[in-house]
Design a protein around this motif. Structure first.
Motif, PDB file in Angstrom:
ATOM      1  N   ILE A   1       0.878  -1.177   0.000  1.00  0.00           N
ATOM      2  CA  ILE A   1       0.000   0.000   0.000  1.00  0.00           C
ATOM      3  C   ILE A   1       0.916   1.228   0.000  1.00  0.00           C
ATOM      4  O   ILE A   1       1.794   1.349   0.864  1.00  0.00           O
ATOM      5  CB  ILE A   1      -0.938  -0.018   1.228  1.00  0.00           C
ATOM      6  N   GLU A   2       0.728   2.104  -0.999  1.00  0.00           N
ATOM      7  CA  GLU A   2       1.657   3.222  -1.220  1.00  0.00           C
ATOM      8  C   GLU A   2       1.909   4.053   0.044  1.00  0.00           C
ATOM      9  O   GLU A   2       3.046   4.394   0.353  1.00  0.00           O
ATOM     10  CB  GLU A   2       1.119   4.092  -2.373  1.00  0.00           C
ATOM     11  N   LYS A   3       0.845   4.333   0.788  1.00  0.00           N
ATOM     12  CA  LYS A   3       0.984   5.166   1.995  1.00  0.00           C
ATOM     13  C   LYS A   3       1.902   4.447   3.008  1.00  0.00           C
ATOM     14  O   LYS A   3       2.785   5.064   3.607  1.00  0.00           O
ATOM     15  CB  LYS A   3      -0.396   5.415   2.595  1.00  0.00           C
ATOM     16  N   ASN A   4       1.678   3.145   3.160  1.00  0.00           N
ATOM     17  CA  ASN A   4       2.505   2.367   4.085  1.00  0.00           C
ATOM     18  C   ASN A   4       3.955   2.298   3.608  1.00  0.00           C
ATOM     19  O   ASN A   4       4.891   2.354   4.394  1.00  0.00           O
ATOM     20  CB  ASN A   4       1.981   0.930   4.208  1.00  0.00           C
ATOM     21  N   ARG A   5       4.120   2.145   2.279  1.00  0.00           N
ATOM     22  CA  ARG A   5       5.465   2.026   1.703  1.00  0.00           C
ATOM     23  C   ARG A   5       6.300   3.262   2.063  1.00  0.00           C
ATOM     24  O   ARG A   5       7.436   3.141   2.533  1.00  0.00           O
ATOM     25  CB  ARG A   5       5.373   1.875   0.177  1.00  0.00           C
ATOM     26  N   ILE A   6       5.710   4.442   1.874  1.00  0.00           N
ATOM     27  CA  ILE A   6       6.431   5.683   2.171  1.00  0.00           C
ATOM     28  C   ILE A   6       6.726   5.766   3.677  1.00  0.00           C
ATOM     29  O   ILE A   6       7.841   6.103   4.090  1.00  0.00           O
ATOM     30  CB  ILE A   6       5.604   6.913   1.699  1.00  0.00           C
ATOM     31  N   GLU A   7       5.731   5.403   4.483  1.00  0.00           N
ATOM     32  CA  GLU A   7       5.884   5.448   5.939  1.00  0.00           C
ATOM     33  C   GLU A   7       7.018   4.518   6.403  1.00  0.00           C
ATOM     34  O   GLU A   7       7.846   4.885   7.240  1.00  0.00           O
ATOM     35  CB  GLU A   7       4.571   4.975   6.574  1.00  0.00           C
ATOM     36  N   VAL A   8       7.040   3.326   5.826  1.00  0.00           N
ATOM     37  CA  VAL A   8       8.046   2.327   6.198  1.00  0.00           C
ATOM     38  C   VAL A   8       9.436   2.761   5.712  1.00  0.00           C
ATOM     39  O   VAL A   8      10.426   2.627   6.443  1.00  0.00           O
ATOM     40  CB  VAL A   8       7.646   0.942   5.620  1.00  0.00           C
TER      41      VAL A   8
END
Lengths: 263, 240
Positions: free
Chosen positions: B68-75
């Protein structure tokens, strides 16, 4: 002199050409484009030799405008290619950067890069040739804006190709703009093209930008319809280009090219 | 931060690069990923970093699906990576490179952070030099500094000491070892250097043909396969 050694060096390059269709295409591409471009320019001057008689600097101004387009597109591509050449590409994509942030950052940096290149040329026009592009008035800003957006659009499209297909797509970065020069009617009016090419050319914002530039320079008339047409086409193409970039990023992740880029 | 791979697969057309990977790396542990060239180590790391899209399965980092793009950036804000196949811009000085990446990761008190890394990794004598002018050992230390610029909770190390002389290699290993202990960093280490793996890793996973074919502590694997050290054990496992 050893013939075998010289032969070996020659076939090393022949193998390279033989094994790469893009290289063969590249060899054919440039002479063909030059012939088409200069063919239409020659045709125009043969038919309308008095068109520019009293208007100093029309060709020079169009050359500057075209170079602005060229610089903006190449600047965008270069910023991306620099990352591939320096093998820094993967570092960027493991940083928490959104795709939209990458596009906006490159677009802004490309403008700076373009201005560094074009401003000295514009300043030199007046003392060297007695011509100033600034004389075109406020509509010049709109023409530059249109050219810049179209340049960036091409940059985004070429960069999408680099993302998806890797550095082998690099030649396209250099050649994409030259394909548009004959169709964009940079140095001659649209009417000089054959009818069927005119239909294709009307889908390019360049035609409206350069028609407008000539209208201002030759007749001193600002035709806002041309400017609006160019801007509308630019918005459509830029939106498509951004969509293609996202799609290429998705494709690159699927294919795994983000890991091996530059190798 | 923990990493969990659930039934992870990656196919490149008909070629299956990674097959049914299923494991969890607990917070603060250092896990070794071993295997011959082309066994799927880099693909696995690429998928955890979000560079490669898995064909099927899930990657959860601290319970969040990185697809999930939002999670990817967060991680990615809490993760970093080092590989000998990835370099920093050669025309930028060491400090400029660290500033660029520090800004990218939105590091607070960036100047202090960079100064600390320069001190700890002994980069001071060449911080104003262009990165391309450095020796491979020096470049490696700069890359390590870049990978620590965001104080990552997860570090993915793909052959971090490849092509380094023994002294520099040992220095990098010691630094990573101390850093991980001090900061409770989760590390996944892909390496061909068995001494490095024995020294750093609490657990090892052996990969072959895209699958994990054996796993355990270094000591357990050596005993299980009746060999004297990890290198011999590795050779036995991959040749079976």
């Amino acid at each position: 002199m050893n013939l075998n050694r010289m032969y070996a060096l020659s076939i090393r390059h022949l193998y390279l050409i033989k094994g790469s269709f893009p290289r063969i295409l590249d060899l054919i591409y440039w002479p063909t484009i030059q012939i088409i471009l200069w063919g239409f320019i020659s045709k125009f001057f043969t038919m309308y030799s008095d068109y520019y008689t009293n208007t100093v600097g029309v060709i020079l101004s169009c050359a500057i405008l075209y170079d602005f387009l060229f610089r903006s597109s190449i600047s965008f591509n270069m910023l991306f290619l620099e990352e591939i050449w320096s093998r820094n590409f993967t570092n960027l994509f493991v940083a928490p950067l959104k795709i939209s942030e990458i596009i906006i950052a490159l677009t802004c940096t490309a403008l700076l890069r373009t201005l560094i290149g074009i401003v000295p040329a514009v300043l030199l026009m007046s003392p060297l040739f007695g011509v100033s592009i600034v004389d075109m008035g406020p509509s010049l800003i709109l023409l530059f804006l249109s050219l810049y957006v179209f340049g960036i659009t091409l940059g985004v499209l070429v960069t999408s190709g680099l993302l998806r297909f890797g550095p082998s797509f690099e030649n396209t970065a250099w050649s994409s703009l030259f394909l548009l020069a004959p169709l964009g009617c940079v140095y001659y009016p649209l009417s000089i093209l054959p009818d069927w090419l005119q239909i294709i050319s009307k889908f390019l914002p360049l035609v409206y930008i350069f028609e407008e530039a000539r209208s201002i320079l030759v007749n001193n008339i600002v035709n806002y319809e041309n400017i609006i047409n160019a801007l509308l086409l630019n918005i459509i193409y830029f939106s498509i280009a951004v969509g293609v970039f996202y799609y290429s990023f998705y494709g690159a992740r699927k294919k795994g090219t983000l890991v091996n880029m530059g190798e | 931060m923990s990493i969990e791979l659930k039934n992870l697969n990656k196919n490149y057309e008909k070629f299956k690069a990674v097959k049914n990977l299923d494991f969890k790396i607990e917070t603060g542990s250092i896990i070794g990923l071993l295997g011959p060239n082309g066994c799927g180590k880099t693909t696995t790391i690429g998928m955890i970093l979000g560079l490669i899209k898995p064909t099927s399965g899930e990657i959860l980092v601290r319970g969040k699906n990185v697809e999930i793009e939002k999670n990817r950036i967060e991680v990615l804000e809490k993760m970093n990576f080092i590989s000998p196949y990835v370099e920093l811009p050669k025309k930028l000085t060491v400090r400029e490179n660290l500033i660029v990446y520090g800004k990218m990761y939105e590091v607070k008190n960036l100047k202090n952070k960079i100064n600390n890394l320069i001190d700890e990794l002994h980069l001071g004598e060449f911080e104003k030099k262009k990165t391309g002018e450095l020796s491979s050992g020096q470049k490696n230390r700069v890359s390590l500094a870049k990978s620590l610029i965001n104080s990552p909770e997860i570090l993915l190390l793909d052959e971090p000491t490849a092509s380094l002389d023994p002294d520099t290699g040992d220095y990098i290993r010691s630094y990573i070892e101390n850093y991980a202990k001090k900061n409770n960093t989760t590390i996944l280490l892909a390496s061909h250097n068995m001494n490095e793996v024995e020294r750093l890793c609490s657990k090892v996973m052996m990969m072959k043909g895209g699958k994990i074919i054996d796993e355990g502590t270094c000591k357990d694997l050596i005993i299980k396969h009746g060999r004297l050290n990890l290198e011999e054990t590795f050779l036995k496992i991959i040749r079976e």
